[in-house]
Design an enzyme around this catalytic site. Sequence first.
Site, PDB file in Angstrom:
ATOM      1  N   HIS A  11       0.737  -1.318  -0.010  1.00 30.30           N
ATOM      2  CA  HIS A  11      -0.054   0.130   0.110  1.00 30.30           C
ATOM      3  C   HIS A  11       0.785   1.256  -0.226  1.00 30.30           C
ATOM      4  O   HIS A  11       1.827   1.449   0.864  1.00 30.30           O
ATOM      5  CB  HIS A  11      -0.950  -0.257   1.417  1.00 30.30           C
ATOM      6  CG  HIS A  11      -1.804   1.177   1.444  1.00 30.30           C
ATOM      7  ND1 HIS A  11      -1.932   1.850   2.487  1.00 30.30           N
ATOM      8  CD2 HIS A  11      -2.728   1.606   0.665  1.00 30.30           C
ATOM      9  CE1 HIS A  11      -2.833   2.875   2.324  1.00 30.30           C
ATOM     10  NE2 HIS A  11      -3.324   2.668   1.164  1.00 30.30           N
ATOM     11  N   HIS A  47       0.288  10.941  -1.811  1.00 31.68           N
ATOM     12  CA  HIS A  47      -0.998  10.791  -1.067  1.00 31.68           C
ATOM     13  C   HIS A  47      -1.267  12.033  -0.194  1.00 31.68           C
ATOM     14  O   HIS A  47      -2.411  12.588  -0.476  1.00 31.68           O
ATOM     15  CB  HIS A  47      -0.731   9.549  -0.080  1.00 31.68           C
ATOM     16  CG  HIS A  47      -2.095   9.252   0.555  1.00 31.68           C
ATOM     17  ND1 HIS A  47      -2.660   9.866   1.429  1.00 31.68           N
ATOM     18  CD2 HIS A  47      -2.842   8.183   0.184  1.00 31.68           C
ATOM     19  CE1 HIS A  47      -3.759   9.276   1.829  1.00 31.68           C
ATOM     20  NE2 HIS A  47      -4.015   8.152   0.990  1.00 31.68           N
TER      21      HIS A  47
END
EC number: 4.6.1.-
Length: 279
Positions: A11, A47
């Site tokens: 991830h 992110h």
Amino acid sequence: ANKRPAWIMGHMVNAIYQIDEFVNLGANSIETDVSFDKDANPEYTYHGVPCDCGRSCLKWEYFSDFLKGLRKATTPGDSKYHAKLVLVVFDLKTGSLYDNQAYDAGKKLAKNLLKHYWNNGNNGGRAYIVLSIPDLNHYKLITGFKETLKSEGHPELMDKVGHDFSGNDAIGDVGNAYKKAGVTGHVWQSDGITNCLLRGLSRVKDAVKNRDSSNGFINKVYYWTVDKRATTREALDAGVDGVMTNYPDVITDVLNESAYKAKFRIATYDDNPWETFKN
């Protein structure tokens, strides 16, 4: 026995050095965030805050640089090559865009991948790619991507491309978005939530039911973000194909437990990620 191929999905792999890090811990797949500028150009692998608990949210590369690093990691013969890394999920952060920019985002994404990852169709990276879109209204991103590869003379590269809508929408609504986009296969279905929160498995079970029904549209189901052994077991028991995690070594350990070793194996390049597993 016929074992289900499993994808251990690292991830938030947004810096090039993290590709090695996650694959060395056991990941055969990675997920990378893609942020866009105001003109719908994919700009950074980034992110930002907030992100999963226990992770740095701020690592980044320019998208084109990341693609070059990824290409090296997935090109046989390259010094950075990992035979194990077979699937990449691009988590497309299209929330910053207007709905009417989705087509352009797809077009610009395709041009970037074609040039920097696929090397214009000349011995580029070999990984399968999933375009993960957070908003059903942005289905035209798929159209833009597909039409651009065609107009650039490489429609065959769509064989390596799959799809995901990551907004946890009702499964029927997801199916309708694919109808609008003209997508008839290569469908991964995600379900999940940040590791800071808990989420049940009811929608995962809906997705698995669709996948295993004779008229379903889903080929593979993955659950995110799974960092604990107990949650991993629950997801595997529910029949998922992929588990997205911050700790690939944890998932690897669980898959090595005798109960799961009997039913699952780590997917390799020879496992077609667009094919529904039949027991």
